[in-house]
Scaffold this motif. Structure first.
Motif, short mmCIF file in Angstrom:
data_model
loop_
_atom_site.label_atom_id
_atom_site.label_comp_id
_atom_site.label_asym_id
_atom_site.label_seq_id
_atom_site.Cartn_x
_atom_site.Cartn_y
_atom_site.Cartn_z
N LEU A 146 -2.16 7.92 -1.30
CA LEU A 146 -0.70 7.83 -1.33
C LEU A 146 -0.01 8.03 -2.53
O LEU A 146 -0.51 7.80 -3.48
CB LEU A 146 -0.24 6.63 -0.44
CG LEU A 146 -0.14 6.57 1.00
CD1 LEU A 146 -1.55 6.71 1.37
CD2 LEU A 146 0.43 5.11 1.43
N SER A 147 1.37 8.47 -2.42
CA SER A 147 2.04 8.58 -3.55
C SER A 147 2.55 7.30 -4.13
O SER A 147 2.32 6.36 -3.46
CB SER A 147 3.40 9.61 -3.34
OG SER A 147 4.23 8.69 -2.63
N GLY A 148 2.85 7.11 -5.17
CA GLY A 148 3.54 5.89 -5.75
C GLY A 148 4.49 5.11 -5.05
O GLY A 148 4.54 4.11 -4.68
N GLY A 149 5.55 6.28 -4.63
CA GLY A 149 6.40 5.84 -3.82
C GLY A 149 6.07 5.22 -2.39
O GLY A 149 6.53 4.27 -1.75
N GLN A 150 5.15 5.83 -1.85
CA GLN A 150 4.55 5.45 -0.47
C GLN A 150 3.88 4.04 -0.84
O GLN A 150 3.99 3.21 0.07
CB GLN A 150 3.57 6.62 0.15
CG GLN A 150 4.27 7.87 0.41
CD GLN A 150 3.57 9.01 0.72
OE1 GLN A 150 2.43 9.04 0.13
NE2 GLN A 150 3.78 9.86 1.66
N GLN A 151 3.06 3.96 -1.82
CA GLN A 151 2.25 2.64 -2.13
C GLN A 151 3.44 1.65 -2.07
O GLN A 151 3.13 0.52 -1.62
CB GLN A 151 1.46 2.92 -3.26
CG GLN A 151 0.15 3.84 -2.97
CD GLN A 151 -0.78 3.59 -4.18
OE1 GLN A 151 -1.05 2.59 -4.52
NE2 GLN A 151 -1.00 4.77 -4.74
N GLN A 152 4.18 1.76 -2.80
CA GLN A 152 5.16 0.78 -3.09
C GLN A 152 5.98 0.26 -1.85
O GLN A 152 6.23 -1.01 -1.37
CB GLN A 152 6.31 1.19 -4.05
CG GLN A 152 7.18 -0.11 -4.57
CD GLN A 152 6.49 -1.16 -5.34
OE1 GLN A 152 5.48 -1.86 -4.77
NE2 GLN A 152 6.89 -1.62 -6.54
N ARG A 153 6.16 1.27 -0.82
CA ARG A 153 6.70 0.90 0.48
C ARG A 153 5.51 0.13 1.30
O ARG A 153 6.08 -0.64 1.95
CB ARG A 153 7.20 2.10 1.09
CG ARG A 153 8.47 2.87 0.64
CD ARG A 153 9.11 4.01 1.09
NE ARG A 153 8.48 5.33 0.89
CZ ARG A 153 8.20 6.30 1.48
NH1 ARG A 153 8.63 6.17 2.88
NH2 ARG A 153 7.65 7.21 1.15
N VAL A 154 4.37 0.60 1.17
CA VAL A 154 3.34 -0.34 1.63
C VAL A 154 3.42 -1.69 1.26
O VAL A 154 3.33 -2.61 1.82
CB VAL A 154 1.92 0.31 1.60
CG1 VAL A 154 1.03 -0.60 2.15
CG2 VAL A 154 1.99 1.70 2.22
N ALA A 155 3.63 -1.75 -0.07
CA ALA A 155 3.74 -3.07 -0.75
C ALA A 155 4.74 -3.99 -0.19
O ALA A 155 4.61 -5.13 0.09
CB ALA A 155 3.78 -3.11 -2.18
N ILE A 156 5.98 -3.17 0.09
CA ILE A 156 7.15 -4.15 0.69
C ILE A 156 6.56 -4.32 2.37
O ILE A 156 7.08 -5.41 2.63
CB ILE A 156 8.23 -3.17 0.82
CG1 ILE A 156 8.62 -2.94 -0.65
CG2 ILE A 156 9.51 -3.80 1.54
CD1 ILE A 156 9.92 -1.86 -0.78
N ALA A 157 5.87 -3.43 3.00
CA ALA A 157 5.75 -3.77 4.17
C ALA A 157 4.64 -4.95 4.45
O ALA A 157 4.58 -5.69 5.25
CB ALA A 157 4.91 -2.61 5.10
N ARG A 158 3.71 -5.03 3.30
CA ARG A 158 2.46 -5.92 3.19
C ARG A 158 3.33 -7.28 2.96
O ARG A 158 3.04 -8.42 3.67
CB ARG A 158 1.82 -5.94 2.18
CG ARG A 158 0.72 -6.89 1.98
CD ARG A 158 -0.25 -6.56 0.97
NE ARG A 158 0.59 -6.18 -0.47
CZ ARG A 158 -0.32 -6.05 -1.60
NH1 ARG A 158 -1.42 -6.12 -1.86
NH2 ARG A 158 0.51 -5.97 -2.68
N ALA A 159 4.50 -7.22 2.12
CA ALA A 159 5.12 -8.49 1.85
C ALA A 159 5.90 -9.12 3.05
O ALA A 159 5.79 -10.46 3.57
CB ALA A 159 6.08 -8.52 0.65
N LEU A 160 6.42 -8.09 3.76
CA LEU A 160 7.27 -8.57 5.12
C LEU A 160 6.39 -8.99 6.30
O LEU A 160 6.94 -9.59 7.01
CB LEU A 160 8.12 -7.27 5.78
CG LEU A 160 9.35 -6.86 4.57
CD1 LEU A 160 9.75 -5.46 5.18
CD2 LEU A 160 10.29 -8.09 4.63
#
Ligand SMILES: Nc1ncnc2c1ncn2[C@@H]1O[C@H](COP(=O)(O)OP(=O)(O)OP(=O)(O)O)[C@@H](O)[C@H]1O
Ligand SMILES: [Mg+2]
Length: 251
Positions: A146-160
């Protein structure tokens, strides 16, 4: 367990001090964040922004003062700490996804391990969150795909996925290529609109103007001033803030 009866704030930081050796990194910090409020923390490098975030999540100890999450005092350690910590979602500059687990597994791991959610439920909720941040179709992939932006969105989903009461973001876009910054900020703006309580360390003034209820300016371990974004950016009061903003605008 101590309950602060006066607190209506979801996050309440009271008289917090911390040193690293000689360095007084947090100096009598007081900060109340109401339910649904979005607070942007801004300030020069080394001013203590990350330390404050980490203290709120008890990733750092504090020497004195108290921190309350939803009226409950954060304990030093133990089971109660683990439970209260789950109320605080954290997203860092580096995404820290597990490299050898799929995107879906990265999001289901916390709920299954920490909260005892069964696999089917965890996967259903994780897919809904991944769809919400726009990466549902990436679920079977590994983070490196995944791109950096996609990975960071996954990190947000993981926290949520842990269903936190408050989300802390520590410079979530500063490691991203410019073209990926907005896709992450858009997710954060949406989260703010949906009523999530958020503390966001960022220099993205566009985000602050769009989504923040309040800007807190830190310098040298202190909260120097705080105001509504429009007010802060157009009419900063302290010389430290004026100096900081002039540098930010010219870079
Ligand atoms: N583990 C540590 N041991 C010693 N000093 C530390 C430690 N962590 C941070 N510091 C120091 O504390 C100060 C505040 O650091 P902190 O990371 O909170 O700043 P910051 O405002 O987040 O800065 P930046 O904008 O660069 O991220 C800095 O001077 C830093 O060097
Ligand atoms: Mg920092």
């Amino acid at each position: 367990m101590t309950t602060d009866t006066s607190a209506t704030a979801l996050v309440s930081v009271k008289g917090v001090n911390k040193h690293y050796g000689q360095l007084h990194v947090l100096q009598n910090i007081n900060l109340d964040v109401s339910k649904g409020e979005v607070v942007v923390v801004i300030g020069p490098s080394g001013s203590g922004k990350s330390t404050l975030c980490r203290a709120i999540n008890r990733l750092e100890t504090i020497e004195d003062g108290e921190i309350f999450i939803d009226g409950k005092k954060l304990p030093e350690e133990g089971k109660e700490l683990a439970r209260l910590r789950a109320d605080v979602g954290m997203v860092f500059q580096s995404f820290n996804l597990f490299a050898h687990k799929t995107i879906l597994e990265n999001v289901t791991l916390g709920p299954m391990k920490v909260k005892g959610v069964d696999k089917a439920t965890a996967e259903k909720e994780a897919m809904a969150l991944l769809e919400r941040v726009g990466v549902g179709h990436q679920a079977p992939k590994l983070p490196a795909q995944l791109s950096g932006g996609q990975q960071q969105r996954v990190a947000i989903a993981r926290a949520l996925a842990m269903k936190p009461k408050v989300m802390l973001f520590d410079e979530p876009t500063s490691a991203l290529d410019p073209e990926m910054i907005n896709e992450v900020l858009d997710v954060m703006v949406q989260l703010a609109k949906e009523g999530m309580t958020m503390i966001v360390v960022t220099h993205e003034m566009g985000f602050a103007r769009k989504a923040a209820d309040r800007v807190v300016f830190m310098a040298d371990g202190q909260i120097v001033e705080q105001a509504k974004p429009e007010e802060f950016f157009t009419n900063p009061q302290s010389s430290r803030a004026k100096d900081f903003l002039s540098k930010l605008l010219t870079h």
